[in-house]
Write a protein that holds these residues in place. Structure first.
Motif, PDB file in Angstrom:
ATOM      1  N   ASN A 196       0.821  -1.204   0.000  1.00  0.00           N
ATOM      2  CA  ASN A 196       0.000   0.000   0.000  1.00  0.00           C
ATOM      3  C   ASN A 196       0.864   1.267   0.000  1.00  0.00           C
ATOM      4  N   HIS A 197       1.932   1.291   0.815  1.00  0.00           N
ATOM      5  CA  HIS A 197       2.826   2.452   0.842  1.00  0.00           C
ATOM      6  C   HIS A 197       3.460   2.671  -0.535  1.00  0.00           C
ATOM      7  N   VAL A 198       3.930   1.598  -1.136  1.00  0.00           N
ATOM      8  CA  VAL A 198       4.570   1.694  -2.451  1.00  0.00           C
ATOM      9  C   VAL A 198       3.547   2.145  -3.498  1.00  0.00           C
ATOM     10  N   SER A 199       2.324   1.628  -3.408  1.00  0.00           N
ATOM     11  CA  SER A 199       1.268   2.036  -4.340  1.00  0.00           C
ATOM     12  C   SER A 199       0.949   3.521  -4.202  1.00  0.00           C
ATOM     13  N   THR A 200       0.973   4.022  -2.983  1.00  0.00           N
ATOM     14  CA  THR A 200       0.718   5.447  -2.756  1.00  0.00           C
ATOM     15  C   THR A 200       1.793   6.294  -3.426  1.00  0.00           C
ATOM     16  N   ILE A 201       3.051   5.905  -3.272  1.00  0.00           N
ATOM     17  CA  ILE A 201       4.152   6.639  -3.904  1.00  0.00           C
ATOM     18  C   ILE A 201       4.015   6.590  -5.427  1.00  0.00           C
ATOM     19  N   ALA A 202       3.668   5.426  -5.955  1.00  0.00           N
ATOM     20  CA  ALA A 202       3.470   5.294  -7.405  1.00  0.00           C
ATOM     21  C   ALA A 202       2.345   6.201  -7.890  1.00  0.00           C
ATOM     22  N   SER A 203       1.266   6.263  -7.135  1.00  0.00           N
ATOM     23  CA  SER A 203       0.121   7.089  -7.522  1.00  0.00           C
ATOM     24  C   SER A 203       0.461   8.575  -7.478  1.00  0.00           C
ATOM     25  N   ILE A 204       1.198   8.985  -6.463  1.00  0.00           N
ATOM     26  CA  ILE A 204       1.616  10.391  -6.369  1.00  0.00           C
ATOM     27  C   ILE A 204       2.457  10.760  -7.586  1.00  0.00           C
TER      28      ILE A 204
ATOM     29  N   ARG B  77       4.877  21.177 -14.253  1.00  0.00           N
ATOM     30  CA  ARG B  77       4.862  22.395 -15.078  1.00  0.00           C
ATOM     31  C   ARG B  77       5.192  23.657 -14.294  1.00  0.00           C
ATOM     32  N   THR B  78       4.927  23.638 -12.969  1.00  0.00           N
ATOM     33  CA  THR B  78       5.149  24.855 -12.183  1.00  0.00           C
ATOM     34  C   THR B  78       6.073  24.589 -11.001  1.00  0.00           C
ATOM     35  N   ASN B  79       6.734  25.632 -10.538  1.00  0.00           N
ATOM     36  CA  ASN B  79       7.618  25.504  -9.375  1.00  0.00           C
ATOM     37  C   ASN B  79       6.816  25.105  -8.135  1.00  0.00           C
ATOM     38  N   ALA B  80       5.657  25.727  -7.952  1.00  0.00           N
ATOM     39  CA  ALA B  80       4.823  25.406  -6.796  1.00  0.00           C
ATOM     40  C   ALA B  80       4.355  23.949  -6.852  1.00  0.00           C
ATOM     41  N   GLY B  81       4.014  23.495  -8.044  1.00  0.00           N
ATOM     42  CA  GLY B  81       3.594  22.103  -8.219  1.00  0.00           C
ATOM     43  C   GLY B  81       4.720  21.129  -7.909  1.00  0.00           C
ATOM     44  N   GLN B  82       5.930  21.469  -8.347  1.00  0.00           N
ATOM     45  CA  GLN B  82       7.089  20.620  -8.066  1.00  0.00           C
ATOM     46  C   GLN B  82       7.358  20.537  -6.567  1.00  0.00           C
ATOM     47  N   LYS B  83       7.235  21.670  -5.884  1.00  0.00           N
ATOM     48  CA  LYS B  83       7.459  21.679  -4.434  1.00  0.00           C
ATOM     49  C   LYS B  83       6.410  20.831  -3.716  1.00  0.00           C
ATOM     50  N   GLU B  84       5.177  20.966  -4.139  1.00  0.00           N
ATOM     51  CA  GLU B  84       4.102  20.164  -3.546  1.00  0.00           C
ATOM     52  C   GLU B  84       4.350  18.672  -3.783  1.00  0.00           C
ATOM     53  N   LEU B  85       4.740  18.332  -4.991  1.00  0.00           N
ATOM     54  CA  LEU B  85       5.038  16.954  -5.360  1.00  0.00           C
ATOM     55  C   LEU B  85       6.207  16.408  -4.549  1.00  0.00           C
ATOM     56  N   ALA B  86       7.261  17.205  -4.429  1.00  0.00           N
ATOM     57  CA  ALA B  86       8.438  16.785  -3.653  1.00  0.00           C
ATOM     58  C   ALA B  86       8.062  16.538  -2.198  1.00  0.00           C
ATOM     59  N   ASN B  87       7.235  17.415  -1.642  1.00  0.00           N
ATOM     60  CA  ASN B  87       6.814  17.251  -0.250  1.00  0.00           C
ATOM     61  C   ASN B  87       5.974  15.985  -0.072  1.00  0.00           C
ATOM     62  N   GLU B  88       5.010  15.762  -0.962  1.00  0.00           N
ATOM     63  CA  GLU B  88       4.165  14.571  -0.879  1.00  0.00           C
ATOM     64  C   GLU B  88       5.000  13.289  -0.969  1.00  0.00           C
ATOM     65  N   LEU B  89       5.925  13.261  -1.910  1.00  0.00           N
ATOM     66  CA  LEU B  89       6.778  12.079  -2.080  1.00  0.00           C
ATOM     67  C   LEU B  89       7.686  11.874  -0.865  1.00  0.00           C
ATOM     68  N   HIS B  90       8.227  12.969  -0.372  1.00  0.00           N
ATOM     69  CA  HIS B  90       9.127  12.879   0.787  1.00  0.00           C
ATOM     70  C   HIS B  90       8.387  12.309   2.001  1.00  0.00           C
ATOM     71  N   VAL B  91       7.208  12.823   2.282  1.00  0.00           N
ATOM     72  CA  VAL B  91       6.428  12.352   3.434  1.00  0.00           C
ATOM     73  C   VAL B  91       6.113  10.859   3.293  1.00  0.00           C
ATOM     74  N   GLN B  92       5.668  10.449   2.116  1.00  0.00           N
ATOM     75  CA  GLN B  92       5.324   9.038   1.921  1.00  0.00           C
ATOM     76  C   GLN B  92       6.558   8.133   1.979  1.00  0.00           C
ATOM     77  N   MET B  93       7.686   8.635   1.491  1.00  0.00           N
ATOM     78  CA  MET B  93       8.912   7.835   1.534  1.00  0.00           C
ATOM     79  C   MET B  93       9.374   7.653   2.977  1.00  0.00           C
ATOM     80  N   VAL B  94       9.314   8.700   3.780  1.00  0.00           N
ATOM     81  CA  VAL B  94       9.674   8.585   5.200  1.00  0.00           C
ATOM     82  C   VAL B  94       8.739   7.590   5.882  1.00  0.00           C
TER      83      VAL B  94
END
Length: 126
Positions: A27-35, A44-61
């Motif tokens: 389930n954790h791996v599936s969540t990261i894949a879905s994100i 496409r945007t800097n704000a979007g990249q930051k949001e994406l990086a944060n979401e991935l970082h939280v799920q990876m931790v």
């Protein structure tokens, strides 16, 4: 009697195979894949990249904290560490400044490929 012995062997072998499946890690791996998959437009945007990086970082931790005390074979351990490296590289790059849309999209595809391999290994009971 011979058939009963064969059936018992199949059931015991099947049960031990099923016991290896870790639905929590899957389930954790599936969540990261879905994100990563749903996040490609955010590249496409800097704000979007930051949001994406944060979401991935939280799920990876979250994933790393879960697997810390669980025993897996060498492939799953290695693949999870590899996934962490990819997510960390992306997060570090985005934190340093805007990344190109191409860089972001490529990283998301690499994350999706890596998570697919981990899911396959977990799904096969490796």
């Amino acid at each position: 009697m011979k058939y009963l012995l064969i059936l018992a062997t199949v059931l015991v072998t099947g049960c031990s195979f099923m016991a290896r499946f870790d639905n929590v890690q899957y389930n954790h791996v599936s969540t990261i894949a879905s994100i990563a998959e749903l996040g490609i437009p955010k590249c496409r945007t800097n704000a979007g990249q930051k949001e994406l990086a944060n979401e991935l970082h939280v799920q990876m931790v979250y994933l790393l904290n879960y697997v810390r005390g669980v025993e897996y074979n060498a492939y799953i351990k290695s693949a999870t560490k590899g996934l962490d490296t990819i997510v960390t590289e992306f997060t570090t790059r985005v934190e340093a400044g805007p990344a190109s849309e191409q860089y972001c999209s490529i990283k998301m595809r690499v994350i999706m490929e890596t998570t697919d391999k981990i899911q396959s290994a977990l799904g096969n009971g490796q």
